[in-house]
Design a protein around this motif. Structure first.
Motif, PDB file in Angstrom:
ATOM      1  N   ALA A 175      50.706  35.153  46.749  1.00  0.00           N
ATOM      2  CA  ALA A 175      51.688  35.982  46.042  1.00  0.00           C
ATOM      3  C   ALA A 175      53.021  35.755  46.758  1.00  0.00           C
ATOM      4  CB  ALA A 175      51.277  37.443  46.072  1.00  0.00           C
ATOM      5  N   ARG A 176      53.841  34.869  46.206  1.00  0.00           N
ATOM      6  CA  ARG A 176      55.065  34.473  46.905  1.00  0.00           C
ATOM      7  C   ARG A 176      56.010  35.645  47.127  1.00  0.00           C
ATOM      8  NH1 ARG A 176      53.449  29.688  49.023  1.00  0.00           N
ATOM      9  NH2 ARG A 176      52.993  28.113  47.422  1.00  0.00           N
ATOM     10  N   ASP A 177      55.952  36.658  46.261  1.00  0.00           N
ATOM     11  CA  ASP A 177      56.848  37.804  46.387  1.00  0.00           C
ATOM     12  C   ASP A 177      56.250  38.907  47.261  1.00  0.00           C
ATOM     13  OD1 ASP A 177      54.895  38.160  44.477  1.00  0.00           O
ATOM     14  OD2 ASP A 177      56.233  38.894  42.898  1.00  0.00           O
ATOM     15  N   GLN A 178      55.180  38.590  47.999  1.00  0.00           N
ATOM     16  CA  GLN A 178      54.598  39.565  48.923  1.00  0.00           C
ATOM     17  C   GLN A 178      54.684  39.086  50.382  1.00  0.00           C
ATOM     18  OE1 GLN A 178      53.543  42.587  48.889  1.00  0.00           O
ATOM     19  NE2 GLN A 178      53.568  43.072  46.708  1.00  0.00           N
ATOM     20  N   ARG A 179      55.545  38.123  50.635  1.00  0.00           N
ATOM     21  CA  ARG A 179      55.818  37.801  52.042  1.00  0.00           C
ATOM     22  C   ARG A 179      56.638  38.948  52.638  1.00  0.00           C
ATOM     23  NH1 ARG A 179      59.061  32.719  52.125  1.00  0.00           N
ATOM     24  NH2 ARG A 179      59.756  33.463  50.081  1.00  0.00           N
ATOM     25  N   ARG A 180      56.244  39.390  53.792  1.00  0.00           N
ATOM     26  CA  ARG A 180      56.880  40.562  54.393  1.00  0.00           C
ATOM     27  C   ARG A 180      57.487  40.177  55.730  1.00  0.00           C
ATOM     28  NH1 ARG A 180      52.449  45.312  52.851  1.00  0.00           N
ATOM     29  NH2 ARG A 180      52.484  44.891  50.598  1.00  0.00           N
ATOM     30  N   SER A 181      58.818  40.077  55.752  1.00  0.00           N
ATOM     31  CA  SER A 181      59.550  39.645  56.951  1.00  0.00           C
ATOM     32  C   SER A 181      59.000  38.322  57.471  1.00  0.00           C
ATOM     33  CB  SER A 181      59.480  40.727  58.043  1.00  0.00           C
ATOM     34  OG  SER A 181      60.069  41.925  57.590  1.00  0.00           O
ATOM     35  N   GLY A 182      58.658  37.434  56.525  1.00  0.00           N
ATOM     36  CA  GLY A 182      58.163  36.110  56.897  1.00  0.00           C
ATOM     37  C   GLY A 182      56.683  36.057  57.202  1.00  0.00           C
ATOM     38  N   GLN A 183      55.991  37.201  57.176  1.00  0.00           N
ATOM     39  CA  GLN A 183      54.558  37.223  57.469  1.00  0.00           C
ATOM     40  C   GLN A 183      53.767  36.995  56.191  1.00  0.00           C
ATOM     41  OE1 GLN A 183      53.321  37.450  60.700  1.00  0.00           O
ATOM     42  NE2 GLN A 183      55.506  37.175  61.111  1.00  0.00           N
ATOM     43  N   TRP A 184      52.675  36.225  56.290  1.00  0.00           N
ATOM     44  CA  TRP A 184      51.954  35.757  55.109  1.00  0.00           C
ATOM     45  C   TRP A 184      50.619  36.461  54.872  1.00  0.00           C
ATOM     46  CZ3 TRP A 184      52.514  29.804  56.338  1.00  0.00           C
ATOM     47  CH2 TRP A 184      53.866  29.461  56.228  1.00  0.00           C
ATOM     48  N   PHE A 185      50.229  37.388  55.748  1.00  0.00           N
ATOM     49  CA  PHE A 185      48.879  37.950  55.651  1.00  0.00           C
ATOM     50  C   PHE A 185      48.619  38.585  54.292  1.00  0.00           C
ATOM     51  CE2 PHE A 185      45.781  41.370  56.047  1.00  0.00           C
ATOM     52  CZ  PHE A 185      44.706  40.713  56.618  1.00  0.00           C
ATOM     53  N   PHE A 186      49.507  39.457  53.836  1.00  0.00           N
ATOM     54  CA  PHE A 186      49.268  40.133  52.565  1.00  0.00           C
ATOM     55  C   PHE A 186      49.521  39.193  51.390  1.00  0.00           C
ATOM     56  CE2 PHE A 186      49.924  43.331  49.184  1.00  0.00           C
ATOM     57  CZ  PHE A 186      48.785  44.087  49.395  1.00  0.00           C
ATOM     58  N   SER A 187      50.478  38.287  51.549  1.00  0.00           N
ATOM     59  CA  SER A 187      50.776  37.312  50.505  1.00  0.00           C
ATOM     60  C   SER A 187      49.575  36.431  50.196  1.00  0.00           C
ATOM     61  CB  SER A 187      51.959  36.443  50.937  1.00  0.00           C
ATOM     62  OG  SER A 187      52.133  35.345  50.079  1.00  0.00           O
ATOM     63  N   LYS A 188      48.823  36.062  51.233  1.00  0.00           N
ATOM     64  CA  LYS A 188      47.742  35.096  51.076  1.00  0.00           C
ATOM     65  C   LYS A 188      46.346  35.686  51.298  1.00  0.00           C
ATOM     66  CE  LYS A 188      50.537  31.078  52.441  1.00  0.00           C
ATOM     67  NZ  LYS A 188      50.138  30.086  51.427  1.00  0.00           N
ATOM     68  N   GLY A 189      46.269  36.946  51.703  1.00  0.00           N
ATOM     69  CA  GLY A 189      44.982  37.503  52.096  1.00  0.00           C
ATOM     70  C   GLY A 189      44.383  38.534  51.170  1.00  0.00           C
ATOM     71  N   GLN A 190      44.998  38.736  49.994  1.00  0.00           N
ATOM     72  CA  GLN A 190      44.450  39.737  49.087  1.00  0.00           C
ATOM     73  C   GLN A 190      43.092  39.289  48.532  1.00  0.00           C
ATOM     74  OE1 GLN A 190      47.234  41.471  46.191  1.00  0.00           O
ATOM     75  NE2 GLN A 190      48.924  40.541  47.336  1.00  0.00           N
ATOM     76  N   ASP A 191      42.323  40.257  48.077  1.00  0.00           N
ATOM     77  CA  ASP A 191      41.012  39.967  47.489  1.00  0.00           C
ATOM     78  C   ASP A 191      41.137  38.890  46.409  1.00  0.00           C
ATOM     79  OD1 ASP A 191      40.178  42.024  49.104  1.00  0.00           O
ATOM     80  OD2 ASP A 191      39.679  43.401  47.474  1.00  0.00           O
ATOM     81  N   SER A 192      40.259  37.901  46.487  1.00  0.00           N
ATOM     82  CA  SER A 192      40.138  36.795  45.520  1.00  0.00           C
ATOM     83  C   SER A 192      41.134  35.676  45.759  1.00  0.00           C
ATOM     84  CB  SER A 192      40.255  37.278  44.064  1.00  0.00           C
ATOM     85  OG  SER A 192      41.606  37.461  43.662  1.00  0.00           O
ATOM     86  N   TYR A 193      41.959  35.756  46.801  1.00  0.00           N
ATOM     87  CA  TYR A 193      43.013  34.764  47.010  1.00  0.00           C
ATOM     88  C   TYR A 193      42.550  33.517  47.767  1.00  0.00           C
ATOM     89  CZ  TYR A 193      46.950  37.615  45.281  1.00  0.00           C
ATOM     90  OH  TYR A 193      47.831  38.315  44.493  1.00  0.00           O
ATOM     91  N   LYS A 194      41.258  33.422  48.072  1.00  0.00           N
ATOM     92  CA  LYS A 194      40.791  32.219  48.752  1.00  0.00           C
ATOM     93  C   LYS A 194      39.545  31.652  48.069  1.00  0.00           C
ATOM     94  CE  LYS A 194      43.967  31.767  51.659  1.00  0.00           C
ATOM     95  NZ  LYS A 194      44.829  32.508  50.708  1.00  0.00           N
ATOM     96  N   PRO A 195      39.688  31.091  46.872  1.00  0.00           N
ATOM     97  CA  PRO A 195      38.564  30.348  46.298  1.00  0.00           C
ATOM     98  C   PRO A 195      38.105  29.263  47.277  1.00  0.00           C
ATOM     99  CG  PRO A 195      40.278  30.681  44.651  1.00  0.00           C
ATOM    100  CD  PRO A 195      40.859  31.123  45.966  1.00  0.00           C
ATOM    101  N   PHE A 196      36.773  29.123  47.413  1.00  0.00           N
ATOM    102  CA  PHE A 196      36.176  28.248  48.423  1.00  0.00           C
ATOM    103  C   PHE A 196      34.933  27.618  47.819  1.00  0.00           C
ATOM    104  CE2 PHE A 196      33.202  28.693  52.338  1.00  0.00           C
ATOM    105  CZ  PHE A 196      33.337  27.360  52.685  1.00  0.00           C
ATOM    106  N   GLY A 197      34.827  26.275  47.929  1.00  0.00           N
ATOM    107  CA  GLY A 197      33.650  25.588  47.398  1.00  0.00           C
ATOM    108  C   GLY A 197      34.055  24.261  46.761  1.00  0.00           C
ATOM    109  N   PRO A 198      33.256  23.725  45.848  1.00  0.00           N
ATOM    110  CA  PRO A 198      31.990  24.266  45.347  1.00  0.00           C
ATOM    111  C   PRO A 198      30.812  24.015  46.287  1.00  0.00           C
ATOM    112  CG  PRO A 198      32.447  22.183  44.288  1.00  0.00           C
ATOM    113  CD  PRO A 198      33.624  22.479  45.150  1.00  0.00           C
TER     114      PRO A 198
END
Length: 300
Positions: free
Chosen positions: A180-203
């Motif tokens: 979520a590019r608009d959820q970077r917070r003071s340059g920190q990426w945890f919430f921008s990239k760590g929300q539920d479902s934001y890391k598809p992994f596989g197959p």
């Protein structure tokens, strides 16, 4: 070997499997129960150590046929994320072209990083093939994609040298680093990239010996069948041995931890005009020798 986590239905019991000849899935626990005990979870399997893996590989390589009840067609099973990692460490700005496009569109530094740019995402962000990426319009209007090669750690790694780093790799997979590019917070990426479902992994997870050189792989990504990304892992700024050495200088990596090694150019934020994922889209990340990880986008 090519490991999968599968069920016979979306809500069915999970099984650890190995893909045979690209078409069959061998259910490891019932297939090997008369010979050797095998965990039914890939992370537990990796943590059990290389001796178990060598023994399983030997049995599979020398067995001519399997009981019908221990095999399934790949087409008839449901694949899930291979496992939930203990740690998922992301690497930002690790391709030259992506550094340039990010400096234009995301206000990041235009100079190439001199050390790996690292961030962490929680295991709760992980989803598997065909599971929905959740689009919450109250949290983001800029949901973006990034196809990345995932490195699966095979054993405990602390203060590892670059020369020894690849000995700690179990295998490889695909991570789509949704942001979520608009959820970077003071340059920190945890919430921008760590929300539920934001890391598809596989197959699946392809073992290091089967995949070969991880620095010659083609990476691509499509949205609704239209190509967005097309790059090659040879263009990583920091290669996998450098990443492992840098991370383990201060953080112990454990069996089943994941390093997502960065994205090539072609993210939505850098398009003209910027283009982002919306509900109903289907995003598919493909990496040579591994496969394709496809996920729909769903409104919540």
């Amino acid at each position: 070997m090519r490991f999968v986590n599968f069920s016979l239905g979306t809500d069915g019991e999970r099984h650890l499997g190995v893909v045979l000849d690209g078409a069959l899935v061998l259910d490891l626990v019932p297939a090997l129960q008369s010979v050797i005990d095998v965990p039914n979870d890939l992370r537990d399997y990796i943590a059990a150590g290389p001796d178990l893996h060598r023994r399983v590989a030997q049995i599979i390589a020398t067995t001519q046929s399997w009981p019908a009840e221990a095999t399934r067609s790949l087409d008839e099973v449901v694949l899930h994320a291979p496992f939930r990692p203990g740690k998922l460490i992301g690497v930002g700005l690790n391709y030259v072209e992506h550094v340039e496009e990010s400096s234009r569109s995301l206000d990041t530094d235009e100079n190439l990083p001199t050390r790996p740019v690292l961030f962490s995402t929680p295991g709760t962000a992980v989803i598997g093939p065909d599971e929905p990426i959740l689009h919450n319009s109250e949290l983001t209007e800029q949901l973006d994609w990034e196809c990345e090669l995932a490195v699966i750690i095979g054993d405990i790694a602390k203060s590892v040298t670059e020369d020894d780093a690849m000995n700690h790799v179990f295998g490889y997979s695909i991570v789509n680093d949704i942001s979520a590019r608009d959820q970077r917070r003071s340059g920190q990426w945890f919430f921008s990239k760590g929300q539920d479902s934001y890391k598809p992994f596989g197959p699946m997870v392809v073992t290091a010996d089967e995949l070969g050189d991880p620095h010659t792989l083609q990476l691509s990504l499509t949205v609704n069948g239209e190509q967005r990304q097309n790059g090659n892992s040879r263009h990583m700024l920091f290669k996998i041995p450098q990443l492992i050495a840098d991370i383990t200088s201060g953080v112990t990596l454990e069996p089943g931890d994941i390093i997502a090694t960065g994205s090539p150019q072609g993210v939505g934020a850098a398009m003209t005009p910027p283009t982002y994922l919306t509900p109903g889209d289907v995003v598919a990340a493909t990496i040579e020798k591994i496969g394709t990880l496809s996920n729909p986008v769903k409104a919540v």
